[in-house]
Write an enzyme that holds these catalytic residues in place. Structure first.
Site: not given
Ligand code: IFM
Length: 803
Positions: A363, A495, A638, A692, A711
């Site tokens: 990130d 992830d 997501k 996000q 994000t």
């Protein structure tokens, strides 16, 4: 539906309807003292750490309470309201409000009952306390007597979890006292008589304060229950209702800081005061408050200083295009969002509770990319830091603690690291993000000496930046799966995609391919011909493998599981098309022209929606393989077929690099917060920052966005727009300018600071092209290539490109 507008001149977003569909937030402060504030003054503050330095409380999942409240009471009518619409929440027929979120400050203007108020919230530059400056003006025709009250809800412990969860302890360590102009809360006050700073069970006395400058205190309260009154709420605190806080203090239970002051105003008269809040010992608090004797002057000067600092950074890259939505994002809001992710990582927002006490490797290395063109000097500091969190085997530490001690850290190979961070293993992609980031930094600045800078590894030893990058290549090279592609390890960027330790990810494969191209640039500079030959050979072998294994008619597959299953094939019943392998096949420079056209076309056909492209399609329901953790999320959400905003930046970039200006800009517009300003009831999130993800077409709330501010989208979209659409593509020797824009942009201009020089770039597009150039001039000289070598730069360099 609209709740506000962009005031681009002031670099402010102006909320004209306070009943926004979500708390619309802004950030104040720095890592020394951080604060979040919503358009209704909800939010919290912390000193140094969101997890361990929490001083103002916020209750998550509770729609935006408590906050930094300032109440105004008319002592004649006994009516009262707040300087922000909430918490009192007067009828909007009578209460006019405007909230202006700016760069690290927020102003709230209100008119009610003939009183105009302006509340300015900020943390002064390089200071570690916050200021709530309130100015009230009497716009009625008669003299008025007001009682103004400031309220701060202190946590009972600086540790967020202790305050929220361990009440049998945290309720019994606090007390408050009043001193001259401030309520002071002591946490562990009972240790005050013990030798100063000598901890008992690791605890010492800490003090927080809420003080008043500019007018005398008329009454105060240090006890939350007494301030509110039983069965009252923040909307009608008993102390405010009475016009007298009763001077009660707390000993146990919940502390607060509340002080009132009486202000008398003749018609037209105004008065400015400031409530000041911080985590400081009382004697220091006294000195701070004394600095605000001339409230108005001091606050105005501090606000100018803040604006100057922030706007100065933005001035390093400004653009004027036919799209107002694009301009406001690139010039101010996306830029500001990039700085917020750069500074706050994923630590503190209204969704991140502040508990994550460290940087995620991938990130942060990506976040850096968003500010390189605006503040390379800040970027390089963080690049050094992240390189120092690279293990000597070349992999990145999945979580880099805020207390990171380079050279002395444990690694995922140590049980202690796994226990402390909860990260069980290396991730396949972490260190590969260094390649675009370091390349962009060196290219932006021309600081080639950086390559030879020696930086420690996380656990032991040190090496030059060049050595760090070589080891990152080795890390992947030494961890290949059965087909010869980079092994999945714990996960790649996604992830929720556990391909297994020996599974293989095509996304990482493209990153690895790209990394090999980048390292060759550095190797050329180092004249390391042996290494170039070695990488050339490896890259050619690897490219062939990648092509043979991953190309599937009109798309690239997503990878292989450890059990040998192929993910992302055309004929899979679910998840047969994935966004990231298509965009990265282009970004990495791997895809042939034909593959790029087909893959990007498939994305447009199968993944794109009016709010951006979904991450994959169809979502997982019944056919998820064992490691397809995305299935735990509702479909359309997501990683399970949501519109993962971070990936929009990559598809913008891929389309732009392919010369498809219309498609690149369409992706920008679909997901740009500013372009949805009049769809606030759909998007819900702030129209000035990224989220996000946006719920995809499989969700009943298609278009609703989530997880505001922090994000990776901020940096990927910034790169997609600046490097992609606007075509600013620096390399070691200078700057290539290769715009890829909508064909209806007839002209646009940019101003860029580059290696200490000011570039004024104008682009004309008389024939409605999407990319390419026919003429290129630098300071009037016609060049055959759309490339400005550093040697041609002058203090102000005029550049003209005709498409
Ligand atoms: O890449 C990750 C990121 O590191 C954390 N948030 C989710 C992303 C996609 O899974």
């Amino acid at each position: 539906m609209k709740y506000g507008f962009f005031d681009d001149g002031a670099r402010e977003y102006v909320i004209t309807r306070p009943d926004t569909p979500a708390p619309w937030a802004n950030y104040l402060g720095s890592p020394e003292y951080g604060a979040l504030i919503s358009n209704n003054a909800g939010g919290y503050s912390f000193a140094k750490s969101g997890a361990n330095g929490r001083l103002l409380r916020y209750v998550f999942n509770n729609f935006d309470q408590p906050g930094r409240y300032m109440y105004i009471r008319d002592n004649e009518s006994k009516d009262f309201w707040s300087a922000s619409w909430q918490p009192v929440g007067k009828s909007l027929d009578e209460y006019r409000s405007e909230c202006r979120h700016g760069t690290a400050y927020t102003r709230m203007l209100a008119d009610y009952a003939g009183i105009h108020s302006e509340a300015l919230y900020y943390v002064p530059l390089n200071k570690s306390y916050e200021v709530w400056n309130l100015t009230v003006r009497n716009d009625s025709g008669k003299a008025r007597k007001l009682t103004v009250t400031g309220y701060a809800e202190f946590t009972n412990n600086s540790n967020y979890e202790q305050d929220q969860v361990n009440l049998q302890y945290s309720l019994f360590i606090g007390r408050t006292y009043f001193d001259k102009n401030r309520v002071v809360q002591q946490v562990h006050g009972n240790l005050a008589d013990i030798e100063k700073d000598k901890p008992v069970d690791n605890k010492i006395v800490t003090e927080r304060f809420l003080g008043l400058a500019g007018n005398p205190v008329s009454s105060y309260c240090g006890d939350k229950e007494e301030f509110l009154g039983r069965y009252h709420t923040y909307a009608n605190p008993a102390g405010v209702e009475r016009g007298d806080l009763g001077n009660g203090l707390s000993y146990n239970e919940n502390s607060c800081g509340a002080v009132s002051t009486v202000i008398e105003l003749q018609p037209g008269e105004e008065k400015s005061i400031a409530f000041i809040v911080g985590m400081k010992y009382s004697d220091e608090a006294e000195k701070i408050i004394a600095g605000y004797d001339d409230v108005r002057k001091t606050c105005e000067a501090e606000l100018s200083e803040l604006k100057e600092w922030w706007h100065g950074k933005f001035e390093n890259f400004q653009v004027k295009t036919p799209s107002a939505e694009f301009n406001t994002m690139i010039n101010t809001w996306n830029a500001y969002n990039c700085f917020m992710t750069f500074i706050w990582s994923r630590a503190a927002s209204f969704i991140y509770c502040g508990l994550r006490n460290g940087y995620g490797y991938r990130d942060t290395v990506q976040d850096i990319q968003g500010v390189i063109h605006l503040a390379p000097e800040m970027a390089v500091e963080k690049i050094r830091f992240m390189l120092s969190a690279q293990v000597d085997n070349g992999g990145g530490l999945p979580l880099v603690k805020f207390t990171h001690n380079a050279g002395h850290e444990d690694t995922p190979d140590d049980a202690s690291y796994v226990k402390e961070t909860g990260h069980p293993a290396y991730r396949a992609d972490d260190a590969l993000w260094l390649f675009p980031t370091v390349f962009k930094y060196v290219s932006e600045t021309g600081n080639l000496a950086f390559i030879d800078e020696v930086i420690p590894f996380a656990n032991k030893d040190s090496g030059t930046v060049y050595e760090h990058l070589k080891r990152a290549i080795n890390f992947s090279m030494e961890r290949l799966g059965p087909h010869g592609l980079p092994a999945g390890l714990y996960a790649d960027w996604n992830d929720c995609l556990r391909l297994g330790k020996n599974g293989e990810s095509s996304f990482v494969a493209f990153q690895y391919y790209y990394a090999m191209t980048v390292i060759k640039h550095f190797a050329e500079y180092k004249k390391d011909s042996e290494y170039i030959a070695f990488i050339d050979r490896k890259q050619a072998e690897f490219g062939k493998l990648l092509n043979d294994l991953c190309w599937n008619e009109d798309r690239f597959i997503r990878g292989f599981t450890e059990a040998g299953e192929t993910i992302g094939k055309r004929d899979d019943p679910e998840a047969n098309m994935w966004l990231n392998p298509q965009s990265w096949s282009v970004i990495s420079g791997f895809a042939s022209k034909e593959q790029a056209e087909k893959a990007l076309g498939s994305v447009r056909k199968q993944l794109n929606t009016e709010y951006g492209a979904v991450l994959m399609d169809p979502p997982y329901h019944a056919h998820a393989f064992e490691g397809a953790l995305a299935v735990i999320y509702n479909a359309g959400v997501k990683e399970n077929s949501g519109i993962f905003s971070q990936s929009q930046g990559w598809i913008i970039l891929a389309e732009a690099l392919s010369g498809h200006g219309n498609a690149a800009f369409t992706y920008f517009l679909e997901n740009a917060p500013s372009a949805q300003n009049d769809k606030a009831e759909v998007r819900v999130l702030e129209p000035y920052c990224y989220g996000q993800f946006t719920e995809g077409k499989a969700s009943p709330h298609f278009g609703r966005s989530h997880v505001h501010w922090l994000t990776g989208t901020a940096s990927t979209v910034m790169v997609g727009c600046v490097e992609g659409i606007l075509g600013m593509r620096p390399d070691f020797g200078g700057l290539r300018i290769a715009p890829s824009v909508p064909s209806d942009w007839k002209e646009f201009s940019m101003e860029k600071t580059f290696r200490g020089k000011k570039l004024k770039i104008s682009v004309e597009n008389p024939n409605g092209k999407e990319s390419g150039f026919t003429e290129f001039y630098v300071n009037g000289e016609k060049l055959s290539d759309n490339y400005v070598p550093e040697s041609k730069l002058t203090a102000t360099t005029e550049i003209r490109l005709i498409m």
